[in-house]
Design an enzyme around this catalytic site. Sequence first.
Site, mmCIF file in Angstrom:
data_model
loop_
_atom_site.group_PDB
_atom_site.id
_atom_site.type_symbol
_atom_site.label_atom_id
_atom_site.label_comp_id
_atom_site.label_asym_id
_atom_site.label_seq_id
_atom_site.Cartn_x
_atom_site.Cartn_y
_atom_site.Cartn_z
ATOM 1 N N LYS A 296 0.827 -1.205 0.000
ATOM 2 C CA LYS A 296 0.000 0.000 0.000
ATOM 3 C C LYS A 296 0.861 1.255 0.000
ATOM 4 O O LYS A 296 0.598 2.218 -0.678
ATOM 5 C CB LYS A 296 -0.851 0.020 1.268
ATOM 6 C CG LYS A 296 -1.947 -0.986 1.270
ATOM 7 C CD LYS A 296 -2.548 -1.079 2.665
ATOM 8 C CE LYS A 296 -3.075 -2.481 2.898
ATOM 9 N NZ LYS A 296 -3.389 -2.784 4.260
ATOM 10 N N ARG A 297 1.934 1.203 0.792
ATOM 11 C CA ARG A 297 2.712 2.435 0.961
ATOM 12 C C ARG A 297 3.511 2.816 -0.278
ATOM 13 O O ARG A 297 4.015 3.912 -0.379
ATOM 14 C CB ARG A 297 3.601 2.351 2.197
ATOM 15 C CG ARG A 297 4.591 1.229 2.186
ATOM 16 C CD ARG A 297 5.327 1.149 3.524
ATOM 17 N NE ARG A 297 6.154 -0.044 3.599
ATOM 18 C CZ ARG A 297 5.704 -1.241 3.910
ATOM 19 N NH1 ARG A 297 4.434 -1.407 4.193
ATOM 20 N NH2 ARG A 297 6.518 -2.286 3.938
#
Length: 280
Positions: free
Chosen positions: A242-243
């Site tokens: 996600k990051r």
Amino acid sequence: MRIHTRFAPSPTGRLHLGHAYAAVQAHDFARGNGGIFTLRIEDIDGTRSRHDHVAAILADLDWLGLAWDEPPTFQSARLPLYQEALDRLRGMGLLYPCFCTRADIAASLSAPHGPDGQLYPGTCRDLADPDLSRPHSWRLDMARAVTRVGPLTWHDAHAGEVAADPQRHGDVILARKDAPASYHLAVTVDDAAQGITHVVRGADLFAATHVHRLLQALLDLPTPEYRHHALLAGPDGTRLAKRHGAPTLESLRLAGEDGRTLSDKLRKGEVPIGFARIGA
Ligand code: GLU
């Protein structure tokens, strides 16, 4: 034995292609064997979990054409179960309260490294009179726990028989300062309580299974079969996360892409241009 798998996302962000791949794997393994497929929302982290992420997860899975058989379970509704497991381990003398902050641990130059970064250097392990009114987590005394149960193994569909090596994780946290359980404890308790026979998940969680196997032995829980599957890498060659700003399933869904076509491609091992599979 009826096969039972689960997809267990944490609603701390929108799902990306890597999650779609994991969900397809778990879903298809159950479907292909006349089994049950369950959705478990891993929302014990009250500070990072969000309702809008849960809603997006349900919509994404529906868009992918992946239906689950039972109502989804939410870890936030199961905290007493984790508490019970913690109490048992505490009663065995295997837990100790830890008051250290991340900064304290980072400052400890002697701390060796494990699969998740720096290992806990054991600062709070033998405190004579811990003050439980101060914020604290609960850690597993790994050496003691391992001595209590002796050598353990678990089985992975790709790696075969694996000798459990939980010690490489050091004294893991089982209850956090800000959450009444940790991932390791909640996932182990839930997989057993829900009768999960096959844990199908990404290879990034392979190392965590060493800890889960130990907790199963300590808590007299059954050991499922494991199928740690390949991960998807993005155009930069590193695993999607996600990051890193991987495209979300929601963005593809809202752009009008067809989810069922995507899941069909993923089940054939075809990944969108620019992406790659890494591992088994
Ligand atoms: N909740 C974990 C995650 O989103 C996965 C848990 C598991 O499959 O064991 O990374």
